[in-house]
Design a protein around this motif. Structure first.
Motif, PDB file in Angstrom:
ATOM      1  N   ASP A  14     -17.941  24.729  -4.413  1.00 15.75           N
ATOM      2  CA  ASP A  14     -18.217  24.978  -2.994  1.00 15.75           C
ATOM      3  C   ASP A  14     -17.441  23.999  -2.110  1.00 15.75           C
ATOM      4  O   ASP A  14     -16.868  24.391  -1.082  1.00 15.75           O
ATOM      5  N   ALA A  15     -17.401  22.730  -2.512  1.00 13.89           N
ATOM      6  CA  ALA A  15     -16.672  21.733  -1.729  1.00 13.89           C
ATOM      7  C   ALA A  15     -15.169  21.982  -1.795  1.00 13.89           C
ATOM      8  O   ALA A  15     -14.456  21.803  -0.799  1.00 13.89           O
ATOM      9  N   VAL A  16     -14.671  22.408  -2.952  1.00 12.14           N
ATOM     10  CA  VAL A  16     -13.248  22.733  -3.090  1.00 12.14           C
ATOM     11  C   VAL A  16     -12.891  23.902  -2.174  1.00 12.14           C
ATOM     12  O   VAL A  16     -11.854  23.878  -1.487  1.00 12.14           O
ATOM     13  N   ALA A  18     -14.383  24.912   0.591  1.00  8.41           N
ATOM     14  CA  ALA A  18     -14.403  24.479   1.985  1.00  8.41           C
ATOM     15  C   ALA A  18     -13.178  23.651   2.324  1.00  8.41           C
ATOM     16  O   ALA A  18     -12.570  23.820   3.398  1.00  8.41           O
ATOM     17  N   LEU A  19     -12.776  22.771   1.427  1.00 12.97           N
ATOM     18  CA  LEU A  19     -11.598  21.932   1.662  1.00 12.97           C
ATOM     19  C   LEU A  19     -10.342  22.780   1.731  1.00 12.97           C
ATOM     20  O   LEU A  19      -9.490  22.593   2.615  1.00 12.97           O
ATOM     21  N   ASN A  20     -10.202  23.750   0.829  1.00 16.66           N
ATOM     22  CA  ASN A  20      -9.045  24.628   0.839  1.00 16.66           C
ATOM     23  C   ASN A  20      -8.936  25.388   2.159  1.00 16.66           C
ATOM     24  O   ASN A  20      -7.869  25.444   2.776  1.00 16.66           O
ATOM     25  N   ASN A  21     -10.044  25.957   2.610  1.00 16.01           N
ATOM     26  CA  ASN A  21      -9.997  26.838   3.771  1.00 16.01           C
ATOM     27  C   ASN A  21      -9.968  26.090   5.099  1.00 16.01           C
ATOM     28  O   ASN A  21      -9.821  26.710   6.162  1.00 16.01           O
ATOM     29  N   ALA A  22     -10.061  24.779   5.036  1.00 24.13           N
ATOM     30  CA  ALA A  22      -9.901  23.957   6.245  1.00 24.13           C
ATOM     31  C   ALA A  22      -8.534  23.285   6.291  1.00 24.13           C
ATOM     32  O   ALA A  22      -8.264  22.497   7.207  1.00 24.13           O
ATOM     33  N   ALA A  23      -7.650  23.628   5.347  1.00 24.02           N
ATOM     34  CA  ALA A  23      -6.404  22.875   5.189  1.00 24.02           C
ATOM     35  C   ALA A  23      -5.311  23.259   6.171  1.00 24.02           C
ATOM     36  O   ALA A  23      -4.343  22.519   6.338  1.00 24.02           O
ATOM     37  N   GLY A  24      -5.393  24.439   6.789  1.00 24.01           N
ATOM     38  CA  GLY A  24      -4.361  24.810   7.749  1.00 24.01           C
ATOM     39  C   GLY A  24      -3.454  25.916   7.247  1.00 24.01           C
ATOM     40  O   GLY A  24      -3.658  26.496   6.172  1.00 24.01           O
ATOM     41  N   ARG A  25      -2.409  26.191   8.031  1.00 19.66           N
ATOM     42  CA  ARG A  25      -1.581  27.384   7.807  1.00 19.66           C
ATOM     43  C   ARG A  25      -0.759  27.349   6.536  1.00 19.66           C
ATOM     44  O   ARG A  25      -0.370  28.392   6.018  1.00 19.66           O
ATOM     45  N   THR A  26      -0.442  26.162   6.027  1.00 13.40           N
ATOM     46  CA  THR A  26       0.444  26.094   4.866  1.00 13.40           C
ATOM     47  C   THR A  26      -0.305  26.230   3.546  1.00 13.40           C
ATOM     48  O   THR A  26       0.323  26.204   2.480  1.00 13.40           O
ATOM     49  N   ILE A  27      -1.625  26.381   3.582  1.00 13.78           N
ATOM     50  CA  ILE A  27      -2.414  26.623   2.380  1.00 13.78           C
ATOM     51  C   ILE A  27      -3.107  27.971   2.553  1.00 13.78           C
ATOM     52  O   ILE A  27      -3.862  28.174   3.511  1.00 13.78           O
ATOM     53  N   HIS A  53     -16.858  11.019  -2.954  1.00 16.14           N
ATOM     54  CA  HIS A  53     -16.513  12.114  -2.042  1.00 16.14           C
ATOM     55  C   HIS A  53     -15.274  12.855  -2.547  1.00 16.14           C
ATOM     56  O   HIS A  53     -14.313  12.222  -3.001  1.00 16.14           O
ATOM     57  N   LEU A  54     -15.278  14.183  -2.445  1.00 14.50           N
ATOM     58  CA  LEU A  54     -14.124  14.981  -2.838  1.00 14.50           C
ATOM     59  C   LEU A  54     -12.988  14.748  -1.846  1.00 14.50           C
ATOM     60  O   LEU A  54     -13.126  15.053  -0.654  1.00 14.50           O
ATOM     61  N   ALA A  55     -11.885  14.199  -2.336  1.00 10.54           N
ATOM     62  CA  ALA A  55     -10.768  13.849  -1.458  1.00 10.54           C
ATOM     63  C   ALA A  55      -9.597  14.808  -1.582  1.00 10.54           C
ATOM     64  O   ALA A  55      -8.708  14.806  -0.730  1.00 10.54           O
ATOM     65  N   ILE A  90      -5.261  17.891   0.223  1.00  9.68           N
ATOM     66  CA  ILE A  90      -5.832  16.559   0.443  1.00  9.68           C
ATOM     67  C   ILE A  90      -6.668  16.616   1.720  1.00  9.68           C
ATOM     68  O   ILE A  90      -6.206  17.124   2.749  1.00  9.68           O
ATOM     69  N   ALA A  91      -7.879  16.095   1.668  1.00  7.48           N
ATOM     70  CA  ALA A  91      -8.744  16.075   2.851  1.00  7.48           C
ATOM     71  C   ALA A  91      -8.100  15.241   3.952  1.00  7.48           C
ATOM     72  O   ALA A  91      -7.405  14.252   3.686  1.00  7.48           O
ATOM     73  N   ASN A  92      -8.319  15.637   5.192  1.00  4.73           N
ATOM     74  CA  ASN A  92      -7.700  14.953   6.332  1.00  4.73           C
ATOM     75  C   ASN A  92      -7.928  13.445   6.307  1.00  4.73           C
ATOM     76  O   ASN A  92      -7.021  12.657   6.610  1.00  4.73           O
TER      77      ASN A  92
END
Length: 206
Positions: A14-16, A18-27, A53-55, A90-92
Motif C-alpha cells: 500500500d505504501a509503495v 501511494a509513493l509510486n502514484n505521487a511521483a509525478g509525470r515521469t513515473i 519509513h519507506l523512502a 524516491i520519496a520527496n
C-alpha cells in the motif's frame, strides 16, 4: 539515520503504491493489480527504509516475463538476456541524498551475476537532464528510441554492459549455478512453478 535496502514485503505494498502514484509525470501510475503483478513476478523488487519509513523502491525484471510494457518488449526483441529496470521511485523527503545511486549499485550487483546487460529507459518528453546525466555517468548508453504508443512520450532506451557476467557464467552458471550465499539469494524473488523464467533452457537459480 538508519538505512536498510531490503526485499519488499506484502505489507509494504500500500505504501509503495501511494509513493509510486505521487511521483509525478515521469513515473507511470499503477493500480493495485499491476503492483501485485510486480510483487508476484519481478525478479528484483526492493525498498529503501530509513528509520522505519519507506523512502523508495526499485523494480526490475529479467527476460522471459509476460510483462506488457512497450519498453520491456523492445528489449526482449533486441537482446536475449537482460535485467530491465522498470521504475525507481524516491520519496520527496529523501531525494538528492544518493539513494538513487545506492539502488543502482544494489541492482547492478544483482544483475551482473545473472545477465550481461542492465537496461532501462528515460523520458525525453519531458526531458529531465538530471536523470539523463545520472544514467550517462553510471555507464548507460543509448541503444534506441521509441514513442510509447501513438500519443505517449518519446523515450531513450538505455543499456549498460556488465563485464563481470562472462566470468560468472563461465565459472559458476555453466557449472551448477551460483553459490548458495545470502547476499546472492536474498534478492532473488520467488517464482511461480510455471513462470517463463523457470522454463528458460539451461537456467539455474540458487
Amino acid at each position: 539515520m538508519a538505512l536498510a535496502i531490503r526485499d519488499v514485503r506484502e505489507h509494504d505494498l500500500d505504501a509503495v503504491l501511494a509513493l509510486n502514484n505521487a511521483a509525478g509525470r515521469t513515473i507511470l501510475a499503477l493500480d493495485a493489480a499491476q503492483l501485485r503483478y510486480f510483487y508476484d513476478h519481478a525478479d528484483y523488487f526492493r525498498v529503501a527504509e530509513i528509520d522505519g519509513h519507506l523512502a523508495g523502491f526499485l523494480i526490475a525484471l529479467r527476460e522471459g516475463s509476460q510483462y506488457d510494457s512497450p519498453n520491456y518488449r523492445w528489449f526482449s526483441e533486441h537482446y536475449p538476456q537482460f535485467a530491465y529496470i522498470d521504475r525507481i521511485v524516491i520519496a520527496n523527503a529523501y531525494r538528492r541524498h544518493g539513494l538513487g545511486r545506492i539502488f543502482y549499485c544494489d541492482v547492478t550487483s544483482f544483475a551482473e551475476v545473472r545477465v550481461p546487460l542492465l537496461t532501462c529507459e528515460v523520458f525525453l518528453e519531458p526531458r529531465d537532464d538530471v536523470v539523463v546525466l545520472f544514467h550517462g555517468t553510471y555507464g548507460f548508453q543509448e541503444v534506441g528510441q521509441q514513442r510509447m504508443g501513438d500519443t505517449g512520450p518519446q523515450v531513450s532506451l538505455l543499456a549498460k554492459d556488465l563485464p563481470s557476467y562472462a566470468y560468472v557464467r563461465e565459472t559458476y552458471l555453466d557449472h551448477g549455478g551460483l553459490p548458495d550465499e545470502p547476499w546472492l539469494t536474498e534478492r532473488e524473488r520467488p517464482f511461480h512453478p510455471d513462470s517463463p523464467q523457470r522454463r528458460l533452457a539451461g537456467e539455474r537459480r540458487p
